[in-house]
Design a protein around this motif. Structure first.
Motif, PDB file in Angstrom:
ATOM      1  N   THR A  27      26.873  -2.221 -56.041  1.00 33.46           N
ATOM      2  CA  THR A  27      28.194  -1.640 -55.662  1.00 33.46           C
ATOM      3  C   THR A  27      28.560  -2.179 -54.502  1.00 33.46           C
ATOM      4  N   ILE A  28      27.735  -1.839 -53.254  1.00 34.68           N
ATOM      5  CA  ILE A  28      27.641  -2.504 -52.012  1.00 34.68           C
ATOM      6  C   ILE A  28      26.907  -3.623 -51.887  1.00 34.68           C
ATOM      7  N   VAL A  29      25.639  -3.535 -52.104  1.00 33.18           N
ATOM      8  CA  VAL A  29      24.683  -4.384 -52.039  1.00 33.18           C
ATOM      9  C   VAL A  29      24.044  -4.690 -53.174  1.00 33.18           C
ATOM     10  N   SER A  30      23.509  -5.951 -53.602  1.00 27.70           N
ATOM     11  CA  SER A  30      22.723  -6.066 -54.646  1.00 27.70           C
ATOM     12  C   SER A  30      21.318  -5.605 -54.655  1.00 27.70           C
ATOM     13  N   GLU A  31      20.937  -5.137 -55.763  1.00 29.64           N
ATOM     14  CA  GLU A  31      19.653  -4.298 -55.706  1.00 29.64           C
ATOM     15  C   GLU A  31      18.436  -5.358 -55.334  1.00 29.64           C
ATOM     16  N   ASP A  32      18.551  -6.566 -55.541  1.00 26.48           N
ATOM     17  CA  ASP A  32      17.494  -7.608 -54.696  1.00 26.48           C
ATOM     18  C   ASP A  32      17.853  -8.026 -53.485  1.00 26.48           C
ATOM     19  N   ASP A  33      18.973  -7.374 -52.958  1.00 28.24           N
ATOM     20  CA  ASP A  33      19.488  -7.690 -51.287  1.00 28.24           C
ATOM     21  C   ASP A  33      19.865  -9.113 -51.449  1.00 28.24           C
ATOM     22  N   ARG A  34      20.286  -9.692 -52.322  1.00 26.99           N
ATOM     23  CA  ARG A  34      20.857 -11.140 -52.279  1.00 26.99           C
ATOM     24  C   ARG A  34      22.367 -11.076 -52.151  1.00 26.99           C
ATOM     25  N   TYR A  35      23.211 -10.415 -52.602  1.00 24.28           N
ATOM     26  CA  TYR A  35      24.534 -10.152 -52.035  1.00 24.28           C
ATOM     27  C   TYR A  35      24.943  -8.775 -51.559  1.00 24.28           C
ATOM     28  N   LEU A  36      25.930  -9.153 -50.908  1.00 22.05           N
ATOM     29  CA  LEU A  36      26.943  -8.221 -50.457  1.00 22.05           C
ATOM     30  C   LEU A  36      28.301  -8.175 -50.932  1.00 22.05           C
ATOM     31  N   SER A  37      28.718  -6.708 -51.184  1.00 24.87           N
ATOM     32  CA  SER A  37      30.089  -6.904 -51.740  1.00 24.87           C
ATOM     33  C   SER A  37      31.172  -7.639 -50.841  1.00 24.87           C
ATOM     34  N   PRO A  38      31.955  -8.273 -50.992  1.00 23.80           N
ATOM     35  CA  PRO A  38      32.847  -8.841 -49.972  1.00 23.80           C
ATOM     36  C   PRO A  38      33.686  -7.913 -49.375  1.00 23.80           C
ATOM     37  N   TRP A  39      33.763  -7.928 -48.036  1.00 20.69           N
ATOM     38  CA  TRP A  39      34.629  -7.238 -47.148  1.00 20.69           C
ATOM     39  C   TRP A  39      34.409  -5.559 -47.284  1.00 20.69           C
ATOM     40  N   ALA A  40      33.261  -5.215 -48.351  1.00 18.08           N
ATOM     41  CA  ALA A  40      33.063  -3.587 -48.264  1.00 18.08           C
ATOM     42  C   ALA A  40      32.742  -2.821 -46.924  1.00 18.08           C
ATOM     43  N   GLU A  41      32.119  -3.679 -45.939  1.00 15.80           N
ATOM     44  CA  GLU A  41      31.901  -2.734 -44.918  1.00 15.80           C
ATOM     45  C   GLU A  41      33.058  -2.577 -43.908  1.00 15.80           C
ATOM     46  N   ASP A  42      33.959  -3.634 -43.837  1.00 20.74           N
ATOM     47  CA  ASP A  42      35.187  -3.354 -43.376  1.00 20.74           C
ATOM     48  C   ASP A  42      36.218  -2.485 -43.880  1.00 20.74           C
ATOM     49  N   TRP A  43      36.077  -2.499 -45.314  1.00 22.07           N
ATOM     50  CA  TRP A  43      36.901  -1.581 -46.318  1.00 22.07           C
ATOM     51  C   TRP A  43      36.487  -0.008 -45.784  1.00 22.07           C
ATOM     52  N   ILE A  44      35.086   0.120 -45.791  1.00 23.33           N
ATOM     53  CA  ILE A  44      34.629   1.512 -45.633  1.00 23.33           C
ATOM     54  C   ILE A  44      35.322   1.970 -44.282  1.00 23.33           C
ATOM     55  N   ALA A  45      35.041   1.001 -42.974  1.00 22.16           N
ATOM     56  CA  ALA A  45      35.509   1.580 -41.635  1.00 22.16           C
ATOM     57  C   ALA A  45      36.904   1.622 -41.566  1.00 22.16           C
ATOM     58  N   LYS A  46      37.975   0.878 -42.478  1.00 22.71           N
ATOM     59  CA  LYS A  46      39.367   1.231 -42.467  1.00 22.71           C
ATOM     60  C   LYS A  46      39.648   2.568 -43.137  1.00 22.71           C
ATOM     61  N   ALA A  47      38.850   2.852 -44.286  1.00 24.53           N
ATOM     62  CA  ALA A  47      38.791   4.118 -45.123  1.00 24.53           C
ATOM     63  C   ALA A  47      38.544   5.259 -44.018  1.00 24.53           C
ATOM     64  N   LYS A  48      37.507   5.095 -43.195  1.00 24.04           N
ATOM     65  CA  LYS A  48      37.056   6.058 -42.474  1.00 24.04           C
ATOM     66  C   LYS A  48      38.102   6.329 -41.355  1.00 24.04           C
ATOM     67  N   LEU A  49      38.684   5.365 -40.716  1.00 25.31           N
ATOM     68  CA  LEU A  49      40.081   5.333 -39.764  1.00 25.31           C
ATOM     69  C   LEU A  49      41.244   5.897 -40.502  1.00 25.31           C
ATOM     70  N   ALA A  50      41.269   5.824 -41.748  1.00 27.44           N
ATOM     71  CA  ALA A  50      42.431   6.602 -42.374  1.00 27.44           C
ATOM     72  C   ALA A  50      42.085   7.941 -42.742  1.00 27.44           C
ATOM     73  N   GLY A  51      40.955   8.557 -42.489  1.00 22.00           N
ATOM     74  CA  GLY A  51      40.469   9.810 -42.475  1.00 22.00           C
ATOM     75  C   GLY A  51      39.669  10.410 -43.632  1.00 22.00           C
ATOM     76  N   PHE A  52      39.161   9.301 -44.642  1.00 26.32           N
ATOM     77  CA  PHE A  52      38.231   9.703 -45.686  1.00 26.32           C
ATOM     78  C   PHE A  52      36.937   9.953 -45.183  1.00 26.32           C
ATOM     79  N   LYS A  53      36.303  10.859 -45.775  1.00 24.11           N
ATOM     80  CA  LYS A  53      35.068  11.153 -45.692  1.00 24.11           C
ATOM     81  C   LYS A  53      34.108  10.682 -46.772  1.00 24.11           C
ATOM     82  N   PHE A  54      33.072  10.185 -46.300  1.00 20.64           N
ATOM     83  CA  PHE A  54      31.946   9.525 -47.295  1.00 20.64           C
ATOM     84  C   PHE A  54      30.677   9.842 -47.636  1.00 20.64           C
ATOM     85  N   PHE A  55      29.993   9.586 -48.562  1.00 13.93           N
ATOM     86  CA  PHE A  55      28.656  10.121 -49.045  1.00 13.93           C
ATOM     87  C   PHE A  55      28.146   9.148 -50.175  1.00 13.93           C
ATOM     88  N   ILE A  56      26.839   8.869 -49.651  1.00 16.07           N
ATOM     89  CA  ILE A  56      26.341   7.664 -50.760  1.00 16.07           C
ATOM     90  C   ILE A  56      25.212   8.557 -51.762  1.00 16.07           C
TER      91      ILE A  56
END
Length: 184
Positions: A43-72
């Protein structure tokens, strides 16, 4: 293939999206969502650590700034890997979460101090993420699974429980050298 936000009901969340970053943060807000439970593997990173979901880390940062709480919540067996991503994304995590069983989902919801109806689960698997969210009364958005070497059960049932990553969508290589051992 994936539904757009209906014009006649702007508060209805889509059930599917290509990637985490393709989910509109304002859709979540308009729907009354305040917490997000994220799956990690494929979902965020491929199981074999080959791929990172495009823009996922930026999206998470923006969502945090918008006030969302997160849990993995991760069913991954490599605890040190989940610790690394929990640290990198600055999000609490449970691993192994034993999804779809509701225990870890309830623990995440309790930790965020939100009612289940204000939490959305974002993950790639029908049988773990979607079913688990349903058992706990949360909304769920299923994203396309990042390319990875298929596990034995995916060779048999993968097409029924996961959405393949579209060929035309961009992938980000994850080529950062990671010393996961420091997180064990």
């Amino acid at each position: 293939m994936f539904p757009k936000l209906p014009q006649d009901n702007p508060h209805k969340l889509p059930q599917r999206a290509y990637t985490v970053a393709s989910i509109k943060i304002d859709w979540l807000k308009k729907s009354g969502i305040k917490g997000i439970i994220l799956d990690l593997d494929n979902t965020i990173v491929s199981e074999d650590d080959r791929y990172l979901s495009p823009w996922a880390e930026d999206w998470i940062a923006k969502a945090k700034l918008a006030g969302f709480k997160f849990f993995i919540l991760s069913n991954g067996k490599r605890h040190y890997r989940v610790k690394f991503w929990s640290h990198r994304l600055d999000i609490q995590a449970i691993s192994p979460a034993k999804k779809p069983f509701p225990g870890a989902f309830r623990q995440a919801i309790y930790s965020m101090r939100l009612p289940a109806k204000q939490v959305v689960v974002i993950g790639d698997s029908l049988h773990t993420d979607v079913v688990g969210s349903w058992l706990c009364g949360c909304y769920c958005i299923q994203v396309s699974t990042l390319p990875h070497p298929p596990r034995w059960w995916e060779k048999i049932a993968g097409k029924w429980v996961q959405i393949p990553y579209p060929n035309e969508e961009k992938l980000w290589d994850f080529d950062v050298p990671v010393d996961y051992e420091t997180f064990s």
